[in-house]
Design a protein around this motif. Structure first.
Motif, PDB file in Angstrom:
ATOM      1  N   SER A  85       0.832  -1.216   0.000  1.00  0.00           N
ATOM      2  CA  SER A  85       0.000   0.000   0.000  1.00  0.00           C
ATOM      3  C   SER A  85       0.861   1.258   0.000  1.00  0.00           C
ATOM      4  CB  SER A  85      -0.927  -0.007   1.229  1.00  0.00           C
ATOM      5  OG  SER A  85      -1.733  -1.151   1.245  1.00  0.00           O
ATOM      6  N   LEU A  86       1.815   1.282  -0.876  1.00  0.00           N
ATOM      7  CA  LEU A  86       2.764   2.389  -0.900  1.00  0.00           C
ATOM      8  C   LEU A  86       2.098   3.698  -1.272  1.00  0.00           C
ATOM      9  CD1 LEU A  86       5.778   0.474  -2.398  1.00  0.00           C
ATOM     10  CD2 LEU A  86       5.826   1.782  -0.269  1.00  0.00           C
ATOM     11  N   LYS A  87       2.603   4.762  -0.672  1.00  0.00           N
ATOM     12  CA  LYS A  87       2.085   6.103  -0.875  1.00  0.00           C
ATOM     13  C   LYS A  87       3.188   6.999  -1.434  1.00  0.00           C
ATOM     14  CE  LYS A  87      -0.713   5.576   3.326  1.00  0.00           C
ATOM     15  NZ  LYS A  87      -1.011   6.149   4.662  1.00  0.00           N
ATOM     16  N   PRO A  88       2.836   8.067  -2.094  1.00  0.00           N
ATOM     17  CA  PRO A  88       3.880   8.982  -2.593  1.00  0.00           C
ATOM     18  C   PRO A  88       4.815   9.476  -1.493  1.00  0.00           C
ATOM     19  CG  PRO A  88       1.786   9.480  -3.630  1.00  0.00           C
ATOM     20  CD  PRO A  88       1.503   8.438  -2.583  1.00  0.00           C
ATOM     21  N   GLU A  89       4.298   9.625  -0.294  1.00  0.00           N
ATOM     22  CA  GLU A  89       5.145  10.091   0.814  1.00  0.00           C
ATOM     23  C   GLU A  89       6.130   9.039   1.300  1.00  0.00           C
ATOM     24  OE1 GLU A  89       1.784  10.228   0.607  1.00  0.00           O
ATOM     25  OE2 GLU A  89       0.850   9.870   2.584  1.00  0.00           O
ATOM     26  N   ASP A  90       6.051   7.833   0.774  1.00  0.00           N
ATOM     27  CA  ASP A  90       7.062   6.803   1.078  1.00  0.00           C
ATOM     28  C   ASP A  90       8.293   6.955   0.187  1.00  0.00           C
ATOM     29  OD1 ASP A  90       4.365   4.479   1.434  1.00  0.00           O
ATOM     30  OD2 ASP A  90       5.533   5.410   3.064  1.00  0.00           O
ATOM     31  N   THR A  91       8.241   7.850  -0.779  1.00  0.00           N
ATOM     32  CA  THR A  91       9.372   8.068  -1.667  1.00  0.00           C
ATOM     33  C   THR A  91      10.585   8.560  -0.889  1.00  0.00           C
ATOM     34  OG1 THR A  91       7.963   8.550  -3.576  1.00  0.00           O
ATOM     35  CG2 THR A  91      10.216   9.431  -3.623  1.00  0.00           C
ATOM     36  N   ALA A  92      11.694   7.848  -1.031  1.00  0.00           N
ATOM     37  CA  ALA A  92      12.913   8.167  -0.290  1.00  0.00           C
ATOM     38  C   ALA A  92      14.011   7.191  -0.699  1.00  0.00           C
ATOM     39  CB  ALA A  92      12.670   8.070   1.218  1.00  0.00           C
ATOM     40  N   VAL A  93      15.213   7.475  -0.231  1.00  0.00           N
ATOM     41  CA  VAL A  93      16.285   6.482  -0.278  1.00  0.00           C
ATOM     42  C   VAL A  93      16.186   5.676   1.017  1.00  0.00           C
ATOM     43  CG1 VAL A  93      18.751   6.061  -0.380  1.00  0.00           C
ATOM     44  CG2 VAL A  93      17.751   7.947  -1.690  1.00  0.00           C
ATOM     45  N   TYR A  94      16.152   4.380   0.880  1.00  0.00           N
ATOM     46  CA  TYR A  94      16.024   3.486   2.026  1.00  0.00           C
ATOM     47  C   TYR A  94      17.376   2.843   2.325  1.00  0.00           C
ATOM     48  CZ  TYR A  94      10.971   3.876   2.073  1.00  0.00           C
ATOM     49  OH  TYR A  94       9.685   4.358   2.178  1.00  0.00           O
ATOM     50  N   TYR A  95      17.732   2.870   3.603  1.00  0.00           N
ATOM     51  CA  TYR A  95      18.998   2.320   4.067  1.00  0.00           C
ATOM     52  C   TYR A  95      18.733   1.258   5.129  1.00  0.00           C
ATOM     53  CZ  TYR A  95      20.815   6.764   2.233  1.00  0.00           C
ATOM     54  OH  TYR A  95      21.131   7.840   1.440  1.00  0.00           O
ATOM     55  N   CYS A  96      19.581   0.236   5.154  1.00  0.00           N
ATOM     56  CA  CYS A  96      19.567  -0.677   6.284  1.00  0.00           C
ATOM     57  C   CYS A  96      20.868  -0.473   7.067  1.00  0.00           C
ATOM     58  CB  CYS A  96      19.425  -2.128   5.840  1.00  0.00           C
ATOM     59  SG  CYS A  96      20.784  -2.780   4.857  1.00  0.00           S
ATOM     60  N   ALA A  97      20.792  -0.815   8.334  1.00  0.00           N
ATOM     61  CA  ALA A  97      21.935  -0.664   9.215  1.00  0.00           C
ATOM     62  C   ALA A  97      21.910  -1.751  10.273  1.00  0.00           C
ATOM     63  CB  ALA A  97      21.931   0.714   9.867  1.00  0.00           C
ATOM     64  N   ALA A  98      23.088  -2.176  10.697  1.00  0.00           N
ATOM     65  CA  ALA A  98      23.221  -3.236  11.690  1.00  0.00           C
ATOM     66  C   ALA A  98      23.835  -2.679  12.961  1.00  0.00           C
ATOM     67  CB  ALA A  98      24.089  -4.350  11.130  1.00  0.00           C
ATOM     68  N   GLY A  99      23.354  -3.182  14.092  1.00  0.00           N
ATOM     69  CA  GLY A  99      23.903  -2.714  15.351  1.00  0.00           C
ATOM     70  C   GLY A  99      23.375  -3.496  16.522  1.00  0.00           C
ATOM     71  N   PHE A 100      23.577  -2.930  17.701  1.00  0.00           N
ATOM     72  CA  PHE A 100      23.154  -3.573  18.950  1.00  0.00           C
ATOM     73  C   PHE A 100      22.330  -2.595  19.762  1.00  0.00           C
ATOM     74  CE2 PHE A 100      25.669  -7.285  18.353  1.00  0.00           C
ATOM     75  CZ  PHE A 100      26.793  -6.881  17.652  1.00  0.00           C
ATOM     76  N   GLY A 101      21.408  -3.139  20.521  1.00  0.00           N
ATOM     77  CA  GLY A 101      20.601  -2.280  21.378  1.00  0.00           C
ATOM     78  C   GLY A 101      19.261  -2.910  21.653  1.00  0.00           C
ATOM     79  N   VAL A 102      18.262  -2.070  21.784  1.00  0.00           N
ATOM     80  CA  VAL A 102      16.939  -2.505  22.206  1.00  0.00           C
ATOM     81  C   VAL A 102      15.953  -2.381  21.052  1.00  0.00           C
ATOM     82  CG1 VAL A 102      15.004  -2.043  23.758  1.00  0.00           C
ATOM     83  CG2 VAL A 102      17.366  -1.832  24.586  1.00  0.00           C
ATOM     84  N   VAL A 103      15.226  -3.474  20.815  1.00  0.00           N
ATOM     85  CA  VAL A 103      14.119  -3.431  19.867  1.00  0.00           C
ATOM     86  C   VAL A 103      12.879  -3.979  20.566  1.00  0.00           C
ATOM     87  CG1 VAL A 103      13.175  -4.208  17.669  1.00  0.00           C
ATOM     88  CG2 VAL A 103      15.629  -3.729  17.869  1.00  0.00           C
ATOM     89  N   ARG A 104      11.868  -3.150  20.674  1.00  0.00           N
ATOM     90  CA  ARG A 104      10.564  -3.552  21.189  1.00  0.00           C
ATOM     91  C   ARG A 104       9.518  -3.003  20.228  1.00  0.00           C
ATOM     92  NH1 ARG A 104      12.592  -1.098  26.193  1.00  0.00           N
ATOM     93  NH2 ARG A 104      13.515  -2.714  27.518  1.00  0.00           N
ATOM     94  N   SER A 105       8.309  -3.397  20.425  1.00  0.00           N
ATOM     95  CA  SER A 105       7.254  -2.897  19.547  1.00  0.00           C
ATOM     96  C   SER A 105       7.116  -1.381  19.642  1.00  0.00           C
ATOM     97  CB  SER A 105       5.919  -3.560  19.874  1.00  0.00           C
ATOM     98  OG  SER A 105       5.548  -3.276  21.203  1.00  0.00           O
TER      99      SER A 105
END
Length: 125
Positions: A85-105
């Protein structure tokens, strides 16, 4: 060579879908949490989604919640971002990154050490 490589970007019409991939080489993603970020022209970088190394936890920005899904295949050393359901406002350069820390919902707080080069996503009719 230690690197993250994003792929899967492109031009899609509003309402369409894309799946981005973030493939690691030269190191193992198993122990890392991964974040997806995006940056549109003239805007600050935005955190889109994160996934813990154990896959148990995922975070989504409010702007993409219910439309994007993050997943990982450690056997393939790859993390994915399914974007529907992509929208025009999703237009961007997308990057991934790896690291350590906290991920919660409700939280993604990572000390990121490795970044990919980015892939362009353009949503336009």
């Amino acid at each position: 060579q230690v690197q993250l490589v994003e792929s899967g970007g492109g031009l899609v019409q509003p309402g369409g879908s894309l799946r981005l991939s973030c493939a690691a080489s030269g190191f193992t993603l198993d122990y890392y949490a991964i974040g997806w970020f995006r940056q549109a022209p003239g805007k600050e970088r935005e955190r889109v989604s994160c996934i813990s190394n154990s896959k148990d936890n995922a975070y989504y920005a409010d702007s993409v919640k219910g439309r994007f899904t993050i997943s990982r295949d450690n056997a393939k050393n790859t993390v994915y971002l399914q974007m529907n359901s992509l929208k025009p406002e999703d237009t961007a350069v997308y990057y991934c990154a790896a690291g350590f820390g906290v991920v919660r919902s409700t939280q993604c707080a990572l000390d990121l050490s490795r970044w990919g080069q980015g892939t362009q996503v353009t949503v336009s009719s």
